[in-house]
Design a protein around this motif. Structure first.
Motif, short mmCIF file in Angstrom:
data_model
loop_
_atom_site.label_atom_id
_atom_site.label_comp_id
_atom_site.label_asym_id
_atom_site.label_seq_id
_atom_site.Cartn_x
_atom_site.Cartn_y
_atom_site.Cartn_z
N CYS A 49 0.67 -1.23 -0.16
CA CYS A 49 -0.04 -0.05 -0.18
C CYS A 49 1.03 1.26 0.19
O CYS A 49 0.64 2.06 -0.59
N TYR A 50 1.83 1.24 0.84
CA TYR A 50 2.81 2.47 0.94
C TYR A 50 3.50 2.74 -0.56
O TYR A 50 3.69 3.87 -0.99
N ALA A 51 3.76 1.66 -1.09
CA ALA A 51 4.44 1.73 -2.54
C ALA A 51 3.51 2.49 -3.73
O ALA A 51 3.76 3.03 -4.35
N LEU A 52 2.15 2.03 -3.52
CA LEU A 52 1.34 2.07 -4.52
C LEU A 52 0.73 3.82 -4.14
O LEU A 52 0.66 4.79 -5.07
N TYR A 53 0.68 4.12 -2.77
CA TYR A 53 -0.09 5.34 -2.29
C TYR A 53 0.65 6.40 -1.46
O TYR A 53 0.14 7.36 -1.05
N GLY A 54 1.80 5.81 -1.12
CA GLY A 54 2.66 6.63 -0.32
C GLY A 54 2.13 6.80 1.11
O GLY A 54 2.62 7.79 1.85
N ALA A 55 1.44 5.73 1.48
CA ALA A 55 0.93 5.84 2.90
C ALA A 55 0.35 4.30 3.40
O ALA A 55 0.01 3.58 2.10
N VAL A 56 0.32 4.15 4.64
CA VAL A 56 0.01 2.72 5.01
C VAL A 56 -1.50 2.82 5.44
O VAL A 56 -1.98 4.02 5.66
N ILE A 145 -4.48 2.45 -11.69
CA ILE A 145 -5.31 1.21 -10.84
C ILE A 145 -6.89 1.76 -10.84
O ILE A 145 -7.73 0.64 -10.44
N GLY A 146 -7.32 3.00 -10.82
CA GLY A 146 -8.66 3.29 -10.81
C GLY A 146 -9.35 3.32 -9.36
O GLY A 146 -10.68 3.39 -9.34
N MET A 147 -8.36 3.32 -8.30
CA MET A 147 -9.06 3.05 -7.03
C MET A 147 -8.43 4.01 -5.90
O MET A 147 -6.99 4.33 -6.12
N SER A 148 -9.30 4.93 -5.04
CA SER A 148 -8.43 5.52 -3.95
C SER A 148 -7.58 4.63 -2.96
O SER A 148 -7.81 3.09 -3.35
N LYS A 176 -21.13 4.94 6.10
CA LYS A 176 -19.72 5.36 5.97
C LYS A 176 -18.99 4.54 5.07
O LYS A 176 -18.34 5.08 4.27
N LEU A 177 -18.76 3.41 5.38
CA LEU A 177 -17.88 2.42 4.73
C LEU A 177 -18.19 2.40 3.31
O LEU A 177 -17.26 2.70 2.48
N LEU A 178 -19.53 2.21 2.78
CA LEU A 178 -19.80 2.35 1.24
C LEU A 178 -19.75 3.66 0.59
O LEU A 178 -19.08 3.70 -0.54
N GLY A 179 -19.68 4.66 1.47
CA GLY A 179 -19.53 6.00 0.98
C GLY A 179 -17.95 6.11 0.44
O GLY A 179 -17.67 6.72 -0.44
N ARG A 180 -17.09 5.77 1.30
CA ARG A 180 -15.76 5.55 0.98
C ARG A 180 -15.38 4.85 -0.14
O ARG A 180 -14.65 5.07 -0.85
N LEU A 181 -16.07 3.60 -0.45
CA LEU A 181 -15.53 2.86 -1.52
C LEU A 181 -16.16 3.24 -2.68
O LEU A 181 -15.72 3.32 -3.89
N PHE A 182 -17.65 3.51 -2.83
CA PHE A 182 -18.10 3.99 -4.04
C PHE A 182 -18.14 5.58 -4.41
O PHE A 182 -18.57 5.86 -5.32
N ASP A 183 -17.46 6.27 -3.52
CA ASP A 183 -17.32 7.69 -3.57
C ASP A 183 -18.94 8.35 -4.23
O ASP A 183 -18.75 8.73 -5.42
N THR A 184 -19.53 8.24 -3.17
CA THR A 184 -21.04 8.88 -3.57
C THR A 184 -20.89 10.22 -2.84
O THR A 184 -22.12 10.93 -2.62
N THR A 940 -14.47 -3.06 -8.45
CA THR A 940 -13.72 -3.17 -9.64
C THR A 940 -14.39 -2.80 -10.69
O THR A 940 -13.83 -1.94 -11.47
N GLU A 941 -15.83 -3.10 -10.82
CA GLU A 941 -16.38 -2.66 -12.33
C GLU A 941 -16.80 -1.15 -12.08
O GLU A 941 -16.72 -0.40 -12.99
N GLU A 942 -16.85 -0.71 -10.80
CA GLU A 942 -17.08 0.94 -10.69
C GLU A 942 -16.07 1.54 -11.09
O GLU A 942 -15.97 2.72 -11.39
N ALA A 943 -14.74 0.97 -10.78
CA ALA A 943 -13.59 1.83 -11.12
C ALA A 943 -13.15 1.74 -12.59
O ALA A 943 -11.93 2.20 -12.73
N GLY A 944 -13.91 1.29 -13.38
CA GLY A 944 -13.75 1.02 -14.71
C GLY A 944 -13.14 -0.26 -15.22
O GLY A 944 -12.67 -0.53 -16.36
N GLY A 945 -13.54 -1.36 -14.39
CA GLY A 945 -13.22 -2.58 -14.86
C GLY A 945 -11.65 -3.13 -14.72
O GLY A 945 -11.13 -3.89 -15.38
#
Length: 1014
Positions: A49-56, A145-148, A176-184, A940-945
């Motif tokens: 996670c740190y390599a991809l996003y610079g944070a753990v 990657i298409g994901m936060s 709250k969890l679904l809102g973070r994942l699907f960015d509503t 994954t589908e939401e992030a563009g497949g």
């Protein structure tokens, strides 16, 4: 997205560099990540996670937390390097956090800034650098990657604890969890935007009502006494009927103000008539007073003119003499001008004669001109000699220039010959230098190829020697474990044998009168056996058995540890025995421990020194080639300079001979001229003649100018005498004395003209009939008439002011009434828009009566996503539960709360639907696992497949029975159908048997390390 390789250095619990080969772990589809608690299993995922996003993930990135390992030496920097394929591109990302490092100079530490590097692999050109910017790398990876980071941690790392809490959570926590994942956030922004529009529309309506009330108050102020009979409407903003009441009251105020204006208009008409009569009476009195005063002024002016008559006559006589003297003025000016010219010519002649020689001081103009002509003829004869003298000087300058150029070319030839004499030795030396550098480059490449293996052998030898000590300690530990295991087995067998001997007493202890015996079945027990001394009961035997099993497990672990150490020792020994060169290593047997550390250290030091020396020599190749090229260019330049100097020398010889011959001829021509003149040079003699010619010409001109000035002075005297006689003056001096300057002449004329104008004005005023009649009438009284007029004018102004105030009040009331009507019309659409926006905002916020389930817009969208997640999770949940459970979404309201994010499980055995919070521990695990996998598919589908080829599943397998565990593993194994690899993070020992491919994390007091079990 597929992970290939991960390298961590001084990160978390890892004190040294550790590499994880995901390509090797992914060959079986499933691989197990295991190790003791605190070893660093989760740190492997943190590094990804740190390599991809610079944070753990999560709290591990809290302020003050450090990613640097406490086991790492001070000089080893913390770094994470991840190689992956995403979006069809193979990338390598390397990150280093901000960390202290030892200062290069002095003691202490300095803070090293965080660094990031991104490279891409080109099949033709290898690794190519892309960027070193944190922001650019973050944006590039997030886009591919298409994901936060939150989505990645929830979808790729699959933390089962979070999903277990998700199953038992309420609607708000799930939201709250679904809102973070699907960015509503955009739907929440819509709710907030509608609420803002509602508040803005409400504020506009309220502002409009307040503006109408403010206009009503201004109408009351403008109406003044007209509004006393009808008070203004008393209402607050937002109340119905405010607009109509305001408009009606404004109409009443305008009508009353109009009546007051008509009364003021009639009063003004009467005041205007009275003011007009007073004005006419005042004008008549003022005119009579003016005429009376004018008549008295005329009489006074006539008396003053009579007293000034003698002075006026004197001024006229003096002005007449001045006019006669002005006819003599031109002759006077001509005489003065001739006198000045004669004096000037005499002074010039005196100066000219002083510069002439004594024999020509009294010469006439004709004599001076004759002498000038003779000298000019002599000066013309010297022109040819002057040209010869100038050419002779030019030839001398050219000969000096040729001499300087000859000396310079001789120096150039000497320098070129001196440099060219050493050219062969210089070229040979440079070529030898290039050859030596090329040989050194080849030698450096060879040594570099030998130095790397030698260093690896040295490291392997050090590990080998260290493992020997560890293996001896492990062998000793194994021997002790075996002895403890044998002792425990002997103790257990002894206790078991003693218990079997006294088993009858143990059975007899459980006999009950009247109850059948468990051995013989008899209900009578005449002589039950009794326990003897040292009786062993069942608990003691089981405790001994447990101790025996623990000792066996310890022995097994010791054997495994010893086997691992021996494998590592054998691998290190084989690596240390690899030959790098025939002169360094001979043939060694399989049991030969290989070369020693000292021997390999000396070899590495020698190779490093030779490589450094060869590299130093090879580094001079380019400089040597440049030096040879420069020397060759200089060689050609020296040859060119020498040839040009020799060619210029030959040309100068012929030019010098021609100049010598021309100089000799010129000298013969000049010798005769110089002898005749007696001067040092022809130019000096010519200059002297030129000066004498100019002096004679100036003297002749001065003589003629003086004679002409004397003639003109005599003519001016004759003309002056004749002009004075004709003007009536006895002498020219008398005429000059009668002259007046322009200022005096104008002064006299102005005084005479003023007297004449005053006399004419007095005569005209004496002839005025109205003034004579006014003087004969009674004295005028303008002050009384002025007071009567002022009183009438004051009454008129008051009437006009009253009318103007009434008109202004009516105009202001009309203007304010129009503004109020316009504001009421403008507020109508705003009020309707407010009603529409308020209805939409209440519907989106779930507070409207039209929203039966009181569901917010964001919750509605999340409910649709949750329904998709439940459907995707059910496909795997049925396999894990043998078709028993199904996940369904529920939008029913519970406990008076808003609906939308309910999650139920349907039990096929009972046909009932219940909340997921009622699941048992094992059921919660595999339901949450199915939910996590389903959520991964939907996100994954939401992030563009984006294809996710590598997944990690955290703890939870310990709560499953064997059958359910097999079914769960079958589901995970099915993920390989899409060429996925799944990493399971677990402590369950049975998984080590079921999953052969493993990545073990081993902890040690010097830092954790990883081992691949393939």
């Amino acid at each position: 997205m597929r992970l290939h390789r991960l390298a961590v250095t001084a990160f978390g619990p890892f004190g040294a560099t550790q590499e994880v080969d995901f390509d090797a772990l992914s060959t079986g589809g499933l691989f197990l990540l295991h190790g003791p608690t605190g070893a660093g299993k989760t740190s492997v995922l943190d590094a990804v996670c740190y390599a991809l996003y610079g944070a753990v993930p999560g709290a591990r990135q809290s302020p003050g937390a450090s990613l640097r390992s406490d086991h790492a030496p001070a000089g080893l920097p913390t770094e994470v390097c991840l190689e992956l394929t995403v979006g069809g591109r193979r990338l390598e990302v390397t990150r280093s956090p901000a960390q202290p490092r030892p200062k290069k100079r002095g003691d202490g530490f300095t803070l090293e800034k965080a660094q990031s590097r991104l490279r891409v692999h080109d099949p033709e050109h290898g690794w190519q650098a892309l960027s070193k910017s944190h922001q650019e790398i973050g944006e590039e990876l997030t886009q591919l990657i298409g994901m936060s980071r939150d989505q990645f941690c929830q979808v790729v790392l699959l933390p089962q604890g979070d999903f277990a809490r998700f199953l038992r959570a309420d609607a708000e926590a799930r939201g709250k969890l679904l809102g973070r994942l699907f960015d509503t956030r955009r739907f929440a922004a819509v709710e907030e935007r509608l609420a803002e529009l509602r508040r803005a529309a409400e504020a506009q309506v309220r502002a409009g009502d307040e503006k109408i009330l403010a206009l009503t108050q201004r109408i009351a102020q403008a109406a003044g006494p007209a509004a006393a009979g009808a008070p203004a409407p008393d209402a607050r903003p937002g109340e119905p009927g405010l607009a109509g009441a305001a408009l009606q009251w404004a109409a009443v105020a305008r009508s009353t103000a109009g009546e007051h204006r008509a009364i003021a208009d009639r009063f003004l008409a009467g005041a205007q008539e009275r003011q007009g009569a007073a004005r006419r009476a005042l004008d008549e009195e003022r005119e009579r007073a003016r005429l009376q005063q004018r008549y008295e002024e005329t009489r006074a002016r006539a008396a003053a003119l009579e007293q000034l008559r003698p002075e006026r006559d004197r001024c006229r006589e003096r002005l007449e003499r001045a006019r006669r003297a002005e006819r003599v003025a031109p002759a006077l000016e001509l005489r003065e001008e001739a006198e000045r010219a004669h004096r000037t010519a005499g002074d010039a002649l005196g100066r000219a004669r002083k510069q002439l020689p004594p024999d020509l001081v009294d010469a006439s103009a004709e004599q001076l001109t004759e002498q000038e002509r003779r000298l000019r003829q002599e000066l013309g004869g010297l022109e040819s000699a002057q040209r010869a003298e100038r050419r002779s000087a030019q030839i001398k300058g050219e000969r000096d220039r040729l001499e300087r150029e000859s000396r310079a070319d001789e120096a150039t030839v000497r320098d070129a010959e001196a440099w060219l004499s050493g050219w062969d030795a210089l070229r040979t030396g440079l070529r030898d230098r290039i050859a030596t550098a090329q040989e050194a480059a080849t030698r450096a490449e060879q040594l570099a190829g030998r130095l790397g293996p030698a260093r690896r052998r040295l490291d392997a030898a050090r590990r080998r020697d260290a493992l020997v000590v560890e293996a001896e300690a492990a062998l000793h530990t194994l021997a002790e474990a075996r002895e403890r295991a044998l002792d425990a087995q002997e103790s257990w067998l002894g206790l078991r044998e003693r218990r079997l001997r006294d088993i009858a007493a143990e059975l007899a202890a459980g006999l009950v009168d009247g109850a059948p015996c468990t051995v013989c079945g008899s209900a009578e027990h005449p002589a039950p056996a009794t326990a003897g001394d040292g009786h062993v009961d069942r608990a003691t035997e089981e405790a001994a058995l447990t101790a025996h099993r623990r000792a066996e497990e310890a022995r097994t672990r010791a054997e495994q540890a010893l086997g691992v150490l021996r494998e590592r020792h054998a691998a290190a020994r084989r690596e240390a025995c690899d030959a790098v060169a025939g002169e360094e290593e001979g043939r060694r047997g399989d049991e030969d421990p290989g070369p020693g550390v000292g021997e390999l250290h000396d070899l590495v030091e020698r190779l490093a020194e030779e490589h450094a020396e060869a590299h130093r020599l090879a580094a001079g190749t380019h400089a040597a080639r440049e030096a040879l090229d420069a020397a060759e260019r200089e060689h050609l330049e020296r040859l060119r300079l020498r040839q040009e100097a020799e060619r210029r020398t030959a040309a100068r010889l012929s030019l010098r001979e021609a100049l010598d011959a021309e100089q000799a001829g010129l000298e013969r021509e000049l010798a005769g001229v110089r002898g005749e003149s007696g001067a040092g040079s022809v130019a000096a003699y010519a200059n002297r003649l030129t000066d004498r010619v100019a002096l004679l010409a100036a003297a002749a001109d001065a003589v003629r100018a003086e004679q002409e000035a004397a003639r003109r002075r005599k003519e001016a005297d004759d003309r002056l005498s004749d002009a004075a006689f004709r003007a009536g003056f006895d002498t020219p001096q008398a005429a000059a004395a009668a002259l007046l300057d322009a200022a005096a002449h104008r002064g006299l004329q102005h005084r005479i003209d003023a007297w004449q104008a005053e006399a004419a004005a007095v005569a005209d005023r004496r002839a005025e009939q109205d003034a004579r009649e006014a003087a004969e009438a009674a004295p005028a009284q303008p002050a009384a008439a002025q007071r009567a007029y002022e009183e009438a004018d004051r009454r008129l102004r008051e009437a006009a002011s009253s009318l103007a105030a009434a008109q202004e009040r009516c105009a202001e009331l009309s203007r304010l009434s129009r503004q109020a009507a316009d504001e009421v019309r403008r507020l109508g659409p705003v009020r309707r828009e407010h009603e529409q926006v308020a209805r939409l905002a209440g519907l989106a916020a779930g507070t409207s009566a039209d929203n039966e389930r009181k569901m917010r817009l964001e919750a509605y969208v999340l409910a649709a996503r949750l329904e998709q997640v439940a459907a995707a999770a059910t496909a795997r949940l049925r396999r894990m539960s043998s078709g028993r459970y199904t996940l369904v979404h529920s939008d029913a309201r519970t406990g008076g709360r808003r609906a939308g994010l309910g999650l139920h499980v349907v039990d096929a055995w009972t046909g009932s639907e219940r909340d997921t919070a009622t699941l048992s521990g094992g059921e919660t695990f595999f339901v949450s696992l199915a939910l996590a996998l389903g959520l991964a598919d939907v996100v994954t589908e939401e992030a563009g497949g984006v294809r996710l080829d590598t997944l990690f599943i955290d703890e939870g397998f310990g709560s499953l029975d064997d059958q359910t565990l097999d079914e769960v593993l079958d589901v995970l194994d099915s993920l390989r159908e899409r060429d996925r690899s799944v990493g399971i993070v677990s402590h369950v020992a049975d998984l080590r048997r079921r999953i052969p491919v493993r990545l073990e994390v081993v902890k040690d007091r010097h830092g954790s390390s990883v081992r691949h079990r393939l």
